[in-house]
Design an enzyme around this catalytic site. Sequence first.
Site, PDB file in Angstrom:
ATOM      1  N   CYS A  35       0.817  -1.220   0.000  1.00 44.78           N
ATOM      2  CA  CYS A  35       0.000   0.000   0.000  1.00 44.78           C
ATOM      3  C   CYS A  35       0.848   1.266   0.000  1.00 44.78           C
ATOM      4  O   CYS A  35       0.331   2.356  -0.223  1.00 44.78           O
ATOM      5  CB  CYS A  35      -0.953   0.008   1.196  1.00 44.78           C
ATOM      6  SG  CYS A  35      -0.135   0.119   2.783  1.00 44.78           S
ATOM      7  N   CYS A 106      -3.365  -0.618   8.353  1.00 41.71           N
ATOM      8  CA  CYS A 106      -2.688   0.572   8.897  1.00 41.71           C
ATOM      9  C   CYS A 106      -2.518   0.449  10.408  1.00 41.71           C
ATOM     10  O   CYS A 106      -1.490   0.855  10.962  1.00 41.71           O
ATOM     11  CB  CYS A 106      -3.468   1.836   8.560  1.00 41.71           C
ATOM     12  SG  CYS A 106      -3.527   2.205   6.793  1.00 41.71           S
TER      13      CYS A 106
END
Length: 148
Positions: A35, A106
């Site tokens: 990502c 995340c």
Amino acid sequence: MALYSEKVMDHFMHPRNLGKMEDADGIGEVGNAKCGDIMRMYLKVDQDTQTITDASFITFGCGSAIATSSMATELIKGKPISEALALSNQAVVEALDGLPVQKVHCSVLAEEAVQAAVKDYYDKHDIAYDHTIFGECGGNCACCHQHD
């Protein structure tokens, strides 16, 4: 229904503890090539009490990466290192009132950044630790050489 909670948006728009810490006792950097998010976590530790007295971060990535970094620093400041190491990505998600499923990675990076900064602190101060807490080091970390 909003994609992001008010807390996520607040920590993204007004991140807490943002910036490089010049006199950090421990620095951890983690990233996810998939990502493109990169987190660097800085810790200041009271060596007598083994308490995190300050924490900051620099994150290159999406809003969720910034928000999770910000929240992680808030959750570990003032805590003993042992509690910081116990910080889970799920605790970060819960503190932010949730994340979209595709952004949960995340929070994993935030957990890993805290662990990496603590490991760096241990390594810099020759503090022995159980390396299994930090994942496989391949025999290249200071902890593995404590037993030689």
